[in-house]
Design a protein around this motif. Sequence first.
Motif, mmCIF file in Angstrom:
data_model
loop_
_atom_site.group_PDB
_atom_site.id
_atom_site.type_symbol
_atom_site.label_atom_id
_atom_site.label_comp_id
_atom_site.label_asym_id
_atom_site.label_seq_id
_atom_site.Cartn_x
_atom_site.Cartn_y
_atom_site.Cartn_z
ATOM 1 N N LYS A 16 -9.834 -1.660 -4.333
ATOM 2 C CA LYS A 16 -9.776 -0.503 -3.197
ATOM 3 C C LYS A 16 -8.759 -1.059 -2.111
ATOM 4 C CE LYS A 16 -13.791 -1.263 -0.259
ATOM 5 N NZ LYS A 16 -14.681 -0.645 0.341
ATOM 6 N N ASN A 17 -8.639 -0.076 -1.091
ATOM 7 C CA ASN A 17 -7.821 -0.284 0.178
ATOM 8 C C ASN A 17 -8.793 -1.239 0.939
ATOM 9 O OD1 ASN A 17 -7.056 0.936 3.095
ATOM 10 N ND2 ASN A 17 -5.622 -0.030 1.790
ATOM 11 N N HIS B 266 0.848 -1.377 0.093
ATOM 12 C CA HIS B 266 -0.022 -0.040 0.000
ATOM 13 C C HIS B 266 0.970 1.291 -0.064
ATOM 14 C CE1 HIS B 266 -3.548 2.828 0.599
ATOM 15 N NE2 HIS B 266 -2.925 3.079 1.693
ATOM 16 N N ASN B 267 1.037 1.947 -1.160
ATOM 17 C CA ASN B 267 1.723 3.197 -1.180
ATOM 18 C C ASN B 267 3.273 2.787 -0.941
ATOM 19 O OD1 ASN B 267 -0.608 4.342 -2.106
ATOM 20 N ND2 ASN B 267 -0.892 5.220 -0.055
ATOM 21 N N LYS C 87 2.585 2.452 8.298
ATOM 22 C CA LYS C 87 0.927 2.222 8.404
ATOM 23 C C LYS C 87 0.523 2.159 9.742
ATOM 24 C CE LYS C 87 1.600 2.754 3.667
ATOM 25 N NZ LYS C 87 2.937 2.268 3.831
ATOM 26 N N ALA D 112 -5.720 -8.227 2.026
ATOM 27 C CA ALA D 112 -4.656 -8.177 0.818
ATOM 28 C C ALA D 112 -3.604 -9.442 1.157
ATOM 29 C CB ALA D 112 -3.832 -6.973 1.120
ATOM 30 N N ASP E 298 -1.532 -5.361 -4.564
ATOM 31 C CA ASP E 298 -1.593 -3.856 -4.318
ATOM 32 C C ASP E 298 -2.858 -3.728 -3.734
ATOM 33 O OD1 ASP E 298 -0.894 -0.748 -5.047
ATOM 34 O OD2 ASP E 298 -2.778 -1.235 -5.994
ATOM 35 N N ASP E 299 -3.133 -3.103 -2.508
ATOM 36 C CA ASP E 299 -4.201 -2.824 -1.532
ATOM 37 C C ASP E 299 -4.792 -1.283 -1.877
ATOM 38 O OD1 ASP E 299 -6.042 -3.417 0.307
ATOM 39 O OD2 ASP E 299 -4.930 -2.967 2.061
ATOM 40 N N GLY E 300 -5.249 -1.091 -3.127
ATOM 41 C CA GLY E 300 -5.563 0.253 -3.178
ATOM 42 C C GLY E 300 -4.520 1.454 -3.102
ATOM 43 N N SER E 301 -3.365 1.350 -3.601
ATOM 44 C CA SER E 301 -2.391 2.368 -3.420
ATOM 45 C C SER E 301 -2.710 3.562 -4.285
ATOM 46 C CB SER E 301 -1.164 1.912 -4.037
ATOM 47 O OG SER E 301 -0.950 0.836 -3.368
ATOM 48 N N THR E 302 -2.464 4.671 -3.999
ATOM 49 C CA THR E 302 -2.778 5.854 -4.456
ATOM 50 C C THR E 302 -1.606 6.468 -5.336
ATOM 51 O OG1 THR E 302 -2.504 7.107 -2.411
ATOM 52 C CG2 THR E 302 -4.817 6.370 -2.974
ATOM 53 N N GLN F 122 -4.560 -4.573 5.142
ATOM 54 C CA GLN F 122 -3.621 -5.872 5.277
ATOM 55 C C GLN F 122 -4.000 -7.280 5.365
ATOM 56 O OE1 GLN F 122 -0.131 -5.086 7.858
ATOM 57 N NE2 GLN F 122 0.846 -6.939 7.317
#
Length: 321
Positions: free
Chosen positions: A64-65, A10-11, A201, A71, A38-42, A68
């Motif tokens: 989307k996110n 994530h990011n 996180k 994911a 990929d857990d909804g990375s922006t 953890q």
Amino acid sequence: MRISIVIPLHNESPNISPLLEAIRNAGIGDDYEVVLVDDGSTDDTVAQVKLHADDHTKLVVLAKNFGQTTAMMAGIDAAEGDYIVTMDGDLQNDPSDIPIMLDKLETEQWDVVAGIRQNRQDGFLLRKLPSKWANWLIRKLTGVHMKDYGCTLKVFKKNIAKNLGLYGDLHRFIPVLVQMQGGRMVEMEVKHHARQFGQSKYGLGRTTKVLSDLLLMVFFQKYLQRPMHIFGLIGLLSFAVGGMINIYLLILKLMGQDIWGRPILILGVTLVLAGIQFLIFGVLAEVLVRIYFESQGKKTYYVREIFHQGSSTAPHSQAVS
């Protein structure tokens, strides 16, 4: 496929290239896959994965996110290896520990080898201290004695990982879920590095989530198959105390005393009603447990091995107890 390395992201854009390079140089051979989720990375995490991916890389992009835990379970579901490794994507876990952990799992016949972060490179007040307190509390309430519940680096046999039943934020309680399957588990020290890129996180805000999930895990561990034992006990105690209070007040009433408006009268009636409700909850929970297991063909036990003369076969699919 021998080894699947599952990594939720994530990011983590700046970490992708060095992470994949570290895995390639970890000495795990060529029979492996890296399952990046990929857990909804922006940021451009997905683009970086596609840029640096090789034939060993598999990318799962979630819509989307989801968190953890989800994911991680998505990665485990997509993994094809006989052994499944979980680790973080922030470069704090070291892939060079994987061959050592895998060797320990195979030679000593463990189901799971979990890491203990040696010389942990995190802040004391916000990370280490809450972690130590949480580890102590989980050990006391669950009876599963692990030194480091928070280390993501773990090596599983496939049948154990595939049946963990991860939901919500339960990745912190993987050792408890393994114990519920009857899995054999051991810890060993692994390397831990300071985060180089991005932000953690984790923080103190997760404390309430850990506490609520811990209560859920204790219930699952001790009362999932027999919920009446907890609801029935509370109900009977409540009903008994309320009944004794009401009998006492009845005696006072027969002796001519005025009991109307006394707080103890309200308490007695409330406890009796609460006791009846808890008993009803217990019956309903027992019905739901039977629906849960019987409607899906689930078993309430775990089979490690089936032996016949001249052969020994471990089952391919297991049910969470």
